[in-house]
Design an enzyme around this catalytic site. Structure first.
Site, PDB file in Angstrom:
ATOM      1  N   HIS A   1       5.872   6.337  -0.503  1.00 24.90           N
ATOM      2  CA  HIS A   1       6.638   5.119  -0.756  1.00 24.90           C
ATOM      3  C   HIS A   1       5.759   3.902  -0.540  1.00 24.90           C
ATOM      4  O   HIS A   1       4.742   3.984   0.172  1.00 24.90           O
ATOM      5  CB  HIS A   1       7.864   5.048   0.173  1.00 24.90           C
ATOM      6  CG  HIS A   1       7.483   4.967   1.615  1.00 24.90           C
ATOM      7  ND1 HIS A   1       7.269   6.096   2.397  1.00 24.90           N
ATOM      8  CD2 HIS A   1       7.205   3.908   2.416  1.00 24.90           C
ATOM      9  CE1 HIS A   1       6.910   5.716   3.604  1.00 24.90           C
ATOM     10  NE2 HIS A   1       6.854   4.391   3.656  1.00 24.90           N
TER      11      HIS A   1
ATOM     12  N   HIS B   1       0.875  -1.185   0.000  1.00 27.20           N
ATOM     13  CA  HIS B   1       0.000   0.000   0.000  1.00 27.20           C
ATOM     14  C   HIS B   1       0.900   1.219   0.000  1.00 27.20           C
ATOM     15  O   HIS B   1       2.110   1.095   0.216  1.00 27.20           O
ATOM     16  CB  HIS B   1      -0.870  -0.007   1.268  1.00 27.20           C
ATOM     17  CG  HIS B   1      -0.034   0.069   2.501  1.00 27.20           C
ATOM     18  ND1 HIS B   1       0.414  -1.056   3.163  1.00 27.20           N
ATOM     19  CD2 HIS B   1       0.526   1.115   3.137  1.00 27.20           C
ATOM     20  CE1 HIS B   1       1.193  -0.688   4.168  1.00 27.20           C
ATOM     21  NE2 HIS B   1       1.270   0.625   4.175  1.00 27.20           N
TER      22      HIS B   1
HETATM   23  O1  3AM Z   1       3.373   2.399   4.650  1.00 20.39           O
HETATM   24  P1  3AM Z   1       4.477   2.084   5.571  1.00 20.39           P
HETATM   25  O2  3AM Z   1       4.845   0.641   5.628  1.00 20.39           O
HETATM   26  O3  3AM Z   1       5.653   2.986   5.437  1.00 20.39           O
HETATM   27  O4  3AM Z   1       5.266   2.022   9.160  1.00 20.39           O
HETATM   28  C1  3AM Z   1       3.867   1.914   9.222  1.00 20.39           C
HETATM   29  C2  3AM Z   1       3.251   1.667   7.872  1.00 20.39           C
HETATM   30  O5  3AM Z   1       3.922   2.527   6.967  1.00 20.39           O
HETATM   31  C3  3AM Z   1       3.289   3.260   9.565  1.00 20.39           C
HETATM   32  O6  3AM Z   1       1.948   3.165   9.139  1.00 20.39           O
HETATM   33  C4  3AM Z   1       1.841   2.231   8.073  1.00 20.39           C
HETATM   34  C5  3AM Z   1       0.826   1.186   8.412  1.00 20.39           C
HETATM   35  O7  3AM Z   1       1.180   0.539   9.584  1.00 20.39           O
HETATM   36  N1  3AM Z   1       3.409   3.551  10.974  1.00 20.39           N
HETATM   37  C6  3AM Z   1       3.319   2.697  12.008  1.00 20.39           C
HETATM   38  N2  3AM Z   1       3.492   3.348  13.153  1.00 20.39           N
HETATM   39  C7  3AM Z   1       3.698   4.639  12.853  1.00 20.39           C
HETATM   40  C8  3AM Z   1       3.936   5.820  13.609  1.00 20.39           C
HETATM   41  N3  3AM Z   1       3.987   5.797  14.934  1.00 20.39           N
HETATM   42  C9  3AM Z   1       3.661   4.786  11.457  1.00 20.39           C
HETATM   43  N4  3AM Z   1       3.826   5.941  10.837  1.00 20.39           N
HETATM   44  C10 3AM Z   1       4.057   7.018  11.602  1.00 20.39           C
HETATM   45  N5  3AM Z   1       4.105   6.965  12.943  1.00 20.39           N
END
Ligand code: 3AM
Length: 179
Positions: free
Chosen positions: A121, A37
């Site tokens: 990303h 995603h």
């Molecule tokens: O899309 P990506 O994989 O970059 O890293 C987590 C994931 O991002 C991010 O939210 C998406 C779905 O889980 N994520 C998790 N904890 C987070 C936080 N505390 C976060 N992004 C920002 N702050």
């Protein structure tokens, strides 16, 4: 509490192609095709009571559909501290406008403003102990990585279910963009 985020979904063919980049020899957790995603806004733990207001607010957004082309690979937060391997996308103003509008709306609802710049990303892998040299050589090997553009006709509210063997992402709501 629901652990929520707002993101774009990807077509099946693009998922397959992203998954094909996987190097199983790495000490890393590679995303499976159903996990891909592009996050627009991480909301974190949200009271279930807030869900109707949140979905109503997101449904009010009027933004145009657009095309998105994955191009290039990147490492976050930096090559010297490689934690996440991700695919980048060609910059399109509609993507950034949509993200900014979502940010504005959720902050209006009381969510804490995001203080990090938006770096669109698609996460491919969470790296545990992958030497920088191996990451560099991977990036070099795939320096021409690009996929055909795909149409983005909606954005989604996801619930993240955390499990010891990786997260499962469930789409709770689909918010169509304007054709
Ligand atoms: O899309 P990506 O994989 O970059 O890293 C987590 C994931 O991002 C991010 O939210 C998406 C779905 O889980 N994520 C998790 N904890 C987070 C936080 N505390 C976060 N992004 C920002 N702050």
């Amino acid at each position: 509490m629901l652990r929520l985020f707002v993101a774009l979904d990807l077509p099946e063919d693009h998922r397959r192609r992203l998954y094909a980049l996987r190097d199983p020899s790495w000490k890393a957790r590679w995303a499976t095709p159903d996990q891909f995603h592009l996050t627009l806004r991480f909301l974190g733990p949200v009271e279930e009571d807030l869900l109707p207001e949140l979905t109503r607010t997101l449904a009010e957004i009027e933004a145009p559909a657009f095309e998105l082309a994955p191009r290039g690979l990147m490492v976050l937060p930096s090559l010297t501290r490689p934690r996440v391997l991700a695919a980048a996308v060609d910059p399109v103003p509609e993507l950034h406008a949509l993200q900014a509008e979502i940010e504005r709306r959720v902050v209006d609802l009381g969510f804490t403003p995001e203080d990090r710049p938006f770096r669109p990303h698609i996460t491919l892998a969470r790296l545990k102990q992958v030497p920088t040299a191996a990451v560099r050589s991977f990036l070099q090997r795939h320096r021409d990585f690009a996929l055909t553009p795909f149409p983005v006709r909606a954005f989604h509210l996801y619930e993240s279910h955390l499990h010891p063997d990786g997260a499962r992402y469930e789409i709770l709501h689909r918010f169509p963009l304007q054709p």
